[in-house]
Scaffold this active site. Structure first.
Site: not given
Length: 147
Positions: A57, A59, A75, A121
């Site tokens: 999500g 931060g 990621h 990704d």
């Protein structure tokens, strides 16, 4: 023009003015969401990853709570490295990829920043697909658990 048509036209114009104040959504998040669905073959909605653990999500801080949360931290770190070393804007970088039977794949023609972001990704989507999902780690109190 009929009065009813004018009212409809006015309503459309007002709604468009209101929409112009909304910040645009990063384009890459749409691609990343589709890539996650490709990797997990639609078994879990992408929204389940939006508020998971300490890093999935917006931060991130502290120690990841489990393997899936570690995927999100990796990621985040990958995007951070792309921003620093390649001067990329990962959230706005649009790239070409395909969903194959063995999961998402970046198009071979992609190079530079596009390729780096696509690789970030793909790695994350594959990691998500292979990590167990623990419902207890969704929507946690990050102030307490992510120190």
């Amino acid at each position: 023009m009929y009065p009813a048509h004018l009212l409809v036209l006015l309503a459309v114009c007002v709604s468009l003015l209101g929409a112009s104040d909304m910040p645009p959504q990063p384009l890459n998040l749409v691609q990343f969401s589709n890539m996650i669905q490709c990797a997990n073959h639609g078994r879990r909605p992408t929204s389940n990853y939006m508020d998971y653990g300490c890093y999935c999500g917006k931060g991130g801080s502290g120690t990841p709570v489990d393997a899936l949360d570690r995927c999100c931290k990796i990621h985040d770190d990958c995007y951070g490295e792309a921003e620093k070393s390649q001067n990329c804007a990962p959230y706005w970088t649009w790239y070409t990829w395909k969903c194959g039977s063995d999961g998402p794949q970046c198009d071979d023609s992609e190079t530079g920043c596009k390729r780096i972001v696509c690789d970030c990704d793909v790695e994350a989507a594959d990691c998500f697909a292979g990590a167990p999902y623990n419902n207890a780690n969704w929507n946690i109190d990050t102030k307490k658990r992510c120190q």
